[in-house]
Motif scaffolding. Sequence first.
Motif, PDB file in Angstrom:
ATOM      1  N   LEU A   1       0.818  -1.208   0.000  1.00 54.73           N
ATOM      2  CA  LEU A   1       0.000   0.000   0.000  1.00 54.73           C
ATOM      3  C   LEU A   1       0.858   1.267   0.000  1.00 54.73           C
ATOM      4  CD1 LEU A   1      -2.800  -0.998   2.542  1.00 54.73           C
ATOM      5  CD2 LEU A   1      -2.880  -1.054   0.038  1.00 54.73           C
ATOM      6  N   PHE A   2       1.933   1.215   0.753  1.00 50.47           N
ATOM      7  CA  PHE A   2       2.821   2.365   0.861  1.00 50.47           C
ATOM      8  C   PHE A   2       4.242   1.863   1.023  1.00 50.47           C
ATOM      9  CE2 PHE A   2       5.382   5.157   3.511  1.00 50.47           C
ATOM     10  CZ  PHE A   2       5.319   6.344   2.807  1.00 50.47           C
ATOM     11  N   ASN A   3       5.135   2.305   0.186  1.00 51.21           N
ATOM     12  CA  ASN A   3       6.524   1.884   0.323  1.00 51.21           C
ATOM     13  C   ASN A   3       7.468   2.931  -0.248  1.00 51.21           C
ATOM     14  OD1 ASN A   3       7.299   1.037  -2.608  1.00 51.21           O
ATOM     15  ND2 ASN A   3       5.346  -0.010  -2.226  1.00 51.21           N
ATOM     16  N   GLU A   4       8.664   2.898   0.283  1.00 55.23           N
ATOM     17  CA  GLU A   4       9.760   3.743  -0.178  1.00 55.23           C
ATOM     18  C   GLU A   4      10.920   2.853  -0.576  1.00 55.23           C
ATOM     19  OE1 GLU A   4      10.172   7.695   2.240  1.00 55.23           O
ATOM     20  OE2 GLU A   4       9.870   6.031   3.619  1.00 55.23           O
ATOM     21  N   GLN A   5      11.602   3.217  -1.642  1.00 54.78           N
ATOM     22  CA  GLN A   5      12.767   2.476  -2.084  1.00 54.78           C
ATOM     23  C   GLN A   5      13.874   3.457  -2.440  1.00 54.78           C
ATOM     24  OE1 GLN A   5      11.490  -0.892  -4.831  1.00 54.78           O
ATOM     25  NE2 GLN A   5       9.619   0.316  -4.713  1.00 54.78           N
ATOM     26  N   ARG A   6      15.080   3.041  -2.129  1.00 54.13           N
ATOM     27  CA  ARG A   6      16.219   3.913  -2.433  1.00 54.13           C
ATOM     28  C   ARG A   6      17.413   3.072  -2.869  1.00 54.13           C
ATOM     29  NH1 ARG A   6      18.938   8.871   1.110  1.00 54.13           N
ATOM     30  NH2 ARG A   6      20.858   8.983  -0.096  1.00 54.13           N
ATOM     31  N   LEU A   7      18.046   3.483  -3.945  1.00 54.98           N
ATOM     32  CA  LEU A   7      19.269   2.863  -4.441  1.00 54.98           C
ATOM     33  C   LEU A   7      20.414   3.833  -4.208  1.00 54.98           C
ATOM     34  CD1 LEU A   7      20.686   0.554  -6.060  1.00 54.98           C
ATOM     35  CD2 LEU A   7      20.177   1.888  -8.127  1.00 54.98           C
ATOM     36  N   ASN A   8      21.429   3.408  -3.448  1.00 56.40           N
ATOM     37  CA  ASN A   8      22.561   4.267  -3.100  1.00 56.40           C
ATOM     38  C   ASN A   8      23.805   3.866  -3.878  1.00 56.40           C
ATOM     39  OD1 ASN A   8      21.102   5.620  -1.179  1.00 56.40           O
ATOM     40  ND2 ASN A   8      21.912   4.472   0.543  1.00 56.40           N
ATOM     41  N   LEU A   9      24.528   4.842  -4.367  1.00 55.36           N
ATOM     42  CA  LEU A   9      25.850   4.632  -4.938  1.00 55.36           C
ATOM     43  C   LEU A   9      26.778   5.661  -4.313  1.00 55.36           C
ATOM     44  CD1 LEU A   9      27.738   3.239  -6.951  1.00 55.36           C
ATOM     45  CD2 LEU A   9      27.035   4.934  -8.663  1.00 55.36           C
TER      46      LEU A   9
ATOM     47  N   TYR B   1      15.600   7.723  -5.420  1.00 59.89           N
ATOM     48  CA  TYR B   1      14.524   7.516  -4.450  1.00 59.89           C
ATOM     49  C   TYR B   1      13.183   7.390  -5.157  1.00 59.89           C
ATOM     50  CZ  TYR B   1      11.136   8.726  -0.793  1.00 59.89           C
ATOM     51  OH  TYR B   1      10.071   8.735   0.059  1.00 59.89           O
ATOM     52  N   GLN B   2      12.374   6.435  -4.683  1.00 62.65           N
ATOM     53  CA  GLN B   2      11.036   6.251  -5.238  1.00 62.65           C
ATOM     54  C   GLN B   2      10.026   6.039  -4.117  1.00 62.65           C
ATOM     55  OE1 GLN B   2      10.151   3.872  -8.935  1.00 62.65           O
ATOM     56  NE2 GLN B   2       9.186   2.490  -7.460  1.00 62.65           N
ATOM     57  N   LEU B   3       8.940   6.789  -4.158  1.00 65.78           N
ATOM     58  CA  LEU B   3       7.838   6.684  -3.198  1.00 65.78           C
ATOM     59  C   LEU B   3       6.604   6.177  -3.932  1.00 65.78           C
ATOM     60  CD1 LEU B   3       6.385   7.345  -0.458  1.00 65.78           C
ATOM     61  CD2 LEU B   3       6.009   9.636  -1.393  1.00 65.78           C
ATOM     62  N   ASN B   4       5.985   5.106  -3.405  1.00 66.53           N
ATOM     63  CA  ASN B   4       4.779   4.529  -4.013  1.00 66.53           C
ATOM     64  C   ASN B   4       3.642   4.528  -3.006  1.00 66.53           C
ATOM     65  OD1 ASN B   4       5.967   3.583  -6.594  1.00 66.53           O
ATOM     66  ND2 ASN B   4       7.165   2.262  -5.253  1.00 66.53           N
ATOM     67  N   VAL B   5       2.509   5.091  -3.396  1.00 67.61           N
ATOM     68  CA  VAL B   5       1.301   5.078  -2.571  1.00 67.61           C
ATOM     69  C   VAL B   5       0.165   4.549  -3.435  1.00 67.61           C
ATOM     70  CG1 VAL B   5      -0.296   6.420  -1.166  1.00 67.61           C
ATOM     71  CG2 VAL B   5       2.125   7.079  -1.278  1.00 67.61           C
ATOM     72  N   GLU B   6      -0.461   3.454  -2.982  1.00 68.13           N
ATOM     73  CA  GLU B   6      -1.534   2.857  -3.778  1.00 68.13           C
ATOM     74  C   GLU B   6      -2.677   3.857  -3.979  1.00 68.13           C
ATOM     75  OE1 GLU B   6      -4.651  -0.685  -3.083  1.00 68.13           O
ATOM     76  OE2 GLU B   6      -2.570  -1.352  -3.197  1.00 68.13           O
ATOM     77  N   GLY B   7      -3.072   4.024  -5.210  1.00 69.03           N
ATOM     78  CA  GLY B   7      -4.143   4.955  -5.532  1.00 69.03           C
ATOM     79  C   GLY B   7      -3.664   6.355  -5.820  1.00 69.03           C
ATOM     80  N   ALA B   8      -2.388   6.643  -5.483  1.00 67.84           N
ATOM     81  CA  ALA B   8      -1.849   7.983  -5.715  1.00 67.84           C
ATOM     82  C   ALA B   8      -0.640   7.976  -6.631  1.00 67.84           C
ATOM     83  CB  ALA B   8      -1.494   8.651  -4.384  1.00 67.84           C
ATOM     84  N   GLY B   9      -0.237   6.794  -7.073  1.00 68.12           N
ATOM     85  CA  GLY B   9       0.889   6.702  -7.989  1.00 68.12           C
ATOM     86  C   GLY B   9       2.228   6.715  -7.283  1.00 68.12           C
ATOM     87  N   SER B  10       3.276   7.007  -8.027  1.00 67.00           N
ATOM     88  CA  SER B  10       4.634   7.008  -7.492  1.00 67.00           C
ATOM     89  C   SER B  10       5.345   8.316  -7.837  1.00 67.00           C
ATOM     90  CB  SER B  10       5.438   5.828  -8.046  1.00 67.00           C
ATOM     91  OG  SER B  10       5.602   5.942  -9.446  1.00 67.00           O
ATOM     92  N   ARG B  11       6.344   8.614  -7.025  1.00 65.27           N
ATOM     93  CA  ARG B  11       7.166   9.800  -7.251  1.00 65.27           C
ATOM     94  C   ARG B  11       8.621   9.390  -7.160  1.00 65.27           C
ATOM     95  NH1 ARG B  11       3.899  14.004  -3.221  1.00 65.27           N
ATOM     96  NH2 ARG B  11       1.869  13.788  -4.246  1.00 65.27           N
TER      97      ARG B  11
END
Length: 271
Positions: A102-110, A128-138
């Motif tokens: 439903l809600f998650n954050e993901q980050r790839l570090n270099l 960085y990527q933010l995903n919220v179900e029903g609101a899309g991703s940023r």
Amino acid sequence: MKKFKLFCLAIFSFSYALYAQNGNYGMGARSAALGGASLTLGDEWSLYNNIGGLAAARDKAIFTSIKNKYGLTEFTSLAFGGIYPIWGGTAGLGVFRFGDELFNEQRLNLGFSNQFGIVSLGLNIGYYQLNVEGAGSRKTLLIDFGGRAKLTEQLYFGAHVSNLNQARLSKTTDERIPTIMKTGLSYRPGNDLMINLEVEKDIDQDAVFKIGLEYYVIDQVVLRTGFHTQPFESSFGIGFTPGKINIDYAYNNNPDLGGIHELSLVYRFKD
């Protein structure tokens, strides 16, 4: 009381989804057991906690950590990474994830860190990527910069700025991921004892004070404790270093919401 706690957690989760992560993507049970006072450490988890300290980690290694807040699977963080000495310094690649479907954050570090005399400096670039179900991703890019200095044989200094570029999640609302500045000192009177003091400041929030203590009972067993303010959380942990492996556990206690558990594993490819 249980219903009230769940209600508070629901409100916290809703706020979390609205304003994204608090800007602090630190991981590693060693750091957590020290109350987050980890700026001056020079280990694999510097890739997440202070990229400036990564130059002190000179062995090829892979590492992973899992952290759960308050016994809720929705509040679980996972991290995995690897480091490799190269170009006179140390490079690292790491992946971070928090949340559920439903809600998650993901980050790839270099990141990369190098030593210049008594000072080591490092730069970390994160996708960085933010995903919220029903609101899309940023999606956005984050830039972190940090440094670590050995002032004397017993005294170390560290400083770090996360999200130096003040990355924006929405041009419409000007919603930004928090920019956090940290600075601290570490006193190490001997090889078996370390005392860390730190101050952390989100440009929009009150300062957070941290203190951590680490003591080696024997060569392969270390005990840790600490606390931080805003909110107040006490912590303790234990670490084992059998050969090429590091196993660390930390428990943080939030008086209002409950416990936070973290378990970390490091494997070093020593010659």
